[in-house]
Design an enzyme around this catalytic site. Structure first.
Site, PDB file in Angstrom:
ATOM      1  N   ASP A  86       0.858  -1.143   0.153  1.00  0.00           N
ATOM      2  CA  ASP A  86       0.040  -0.074  -0.065  1.00  0.00           C
ATOM      3  C   ASP A  86       0.943   1.342   0.050  1.00  0.00           C
ATOM      4  O   ASP A  86       1.745   1.319   0.697  1.00  0.00           O
ATOM      5  CB  ASP A  86      -0.953   0.053   1.143  1.00  0.00           C
ATOM      6  CG  ASP A  86      -2.168  -0.663   1.106  1.00  0.00           C
ATOM      7  OD1 ASP A  86      -2.733  -0.777   0.008  1.00  0.00           O
ATOM      8  OD2 ASP A  86      -2.707  -1.042   2.056  1.00  0.00           O
ATOM      9  N   LYS A 114      -0.648  -0.258  -4.420  1.00  0.00           N
ATOM     10  CA  LYS A 114      -2.166  -0.069  -4.225  1.00  0.00           C
ATOM     11  C   LYS A 114      -2.278   1.247  -3.737  1.00  0.00           C
ATOM     12  O   LYS A 114      -1.396   1.701  -2.681  1.00  0.00           O
ATOM     13  CB  LYS A 114      -2.795  -1.147  -3.400  1.00  0.00           C
ATOM     14  CG  LYS A 114      -4.145  -0.834  -3.043  1.00  0.00           C
ATOM     15  CD  LYS A 114      -4.891  -2.087  -2.617  1.00  0.00           C
ATOM     16  CE  LYS A 114      -4.999  -2.148  -1.080  1.00  0.00           C
ATOM     17  NZ  LYS A 114      -5.430  -1.221  -0.190  1.00  0.00           N
ATOM     18  N   GLU A 183     -13.700  -2.714  -1.142  1.00  0.00           N
ATOM     19  CA  GLU A 183     -13.789  -2.989   0.266  1.00  0.00           C
ATOM     20  C   GLU A 183     -15.059  -2.328   0.856  1.00  0.00           C
ATOM     21  O   GLU A 183     -15.646  -1.243   0.478  1.00  0.00           O
ATOM     22  CB  GLU A 183     -12.826  -2.212   0.908  1.00  0.00           C
ATOM     23  CG  GLU A 183     -12.804  -2.306   2.558  1.00  0.00           C
ATOM     24  CD  GLU A 183     -11.587  -2.159   3.233  1.00  0.00           C
ATOM     25  OE1 GLU A 183     -10.457  -1.645   2.633  1.00  0.00           O
ATOM     26  OE2 GLU A 183     -11.479  -2.353   4.552  1.00  0.00           O
TER      27      GLU A 183
END
Ligand code: KIV
Length: 258
Positions: A86, A114, A183
């Protein structure tokens, strides 16, 4: 014969074959080795490490040096899995920052990065992909926006949210993302996005119809017993195993005290 390292192309091929993509987070060397030996094809050094490893209240406290430290630890396991990391909070405010920080994560051992957001970060995505770094999108509930949003909210309930999610997902695909994490998206909207894209979606708390599923590994194995998201059913209770092992060991060392 050593099995080949997974690449973004493998995930596209898995989607085309209708094969689901099991995915998990890893933050350290032993966990990465265990997950890789079990055959998990996709590992993410998520900034969830802020809560489940570093004890922060949310992901907004995680820094680039902390991400690099954990990516290096996971990379030392030399996983066959594709290893993504991330970009942490405020590390991709501009295209220049996004590329510089994505390069740091790659230098630490990540094969992909990401970042959270859709239309708002397309310049950053274009820049990252433009220098040859594979990119994974993240839509729906965006943990790095927890303060602005006043909590963690399910996305896709209203028509405007459905349309925005679909448009963001299409824009990320068109800009070069090779997968998108969804998510806390309502299951029907997650299913619709998964059907609409040719790149895989990786769901977390977004129903069964995404192309893959990712979990925060301590949630899966009961390693962070003080909090478990509602959509996770832990398969083991490793936190309780640690408590039991420590109690037994203390009794052995000092039986009189127990
Ligand atoms: O930080 C993280 O672990 C993540 C996953 C929940 C997808 O972004």
């Amino acid at each position: 014969m050593a099995l080949a390292k997974k690449t973004p192309a493998d995930f596209l091929a898995m989607k085309q074959r209708g094969e689901r993509i099991p995915s998990l987070t890893a933050y350290d060397y032993p966990t990465a080795r265990l997950l890789d030996e079990a055959g998990v094809p996709f590992l993410l050094v998520g900034d969830s490490l802020g809560m489940v490893v570093l004890g922060y209240p949310d992901t907004t406290h995680v820094t680039m040096p902390e991400m690099e430290h954990h990516v290096r630890a996971v990379a030392r396991a030399e996983p066959r899995a594709l290893l993504a990391a991330d970009l942490p909070y405020h590390s991709y405010e501009s295209a220049g920052d996004a590329v510089a920080n994505a390069r740091r994560l790659v230098a630490a051992g990540a094969q992909a990065v990401k970042a959270e957001g859709g239309a708002a970060i397309l310049d950053q995505v274009r820049a990252i992909v433009g220098v040859g770094i594979p990119f994974i999108g993240h839509l729906g509930m965006l943990p790095q926006s927890v303060i602005e949003e006043g909590g963690y909210h399910i996305k896709g309930r209203s028509e405007i949210e459905r349309e925005t999610l679909l448009a963001d997902a299409r824009a990320l695909e068109a800009t070069g993302a090779f997968a998108i994490v969804l998510e806390l998206v309502t299951p029907p909207v997650a299913a619709e996005i998964s059907r609409a894209l040719s790149i895989p979606t990786i769901g977390i708390g977004s129903g069964p119809d995404c192309d893959g599923q990712i979990l925060v590994t301590p949630d899966l194995v009961g390693g962070f017993p003080w909090f478990t998201p509602r959509f996770v059913k832990p398969r083991r209770r490793t936190g309780e195993d640690i408590r039991a092992a420590v109690t037994e060991s203390m009794q052995t060392v000092n039986p009189a005290a127990h």
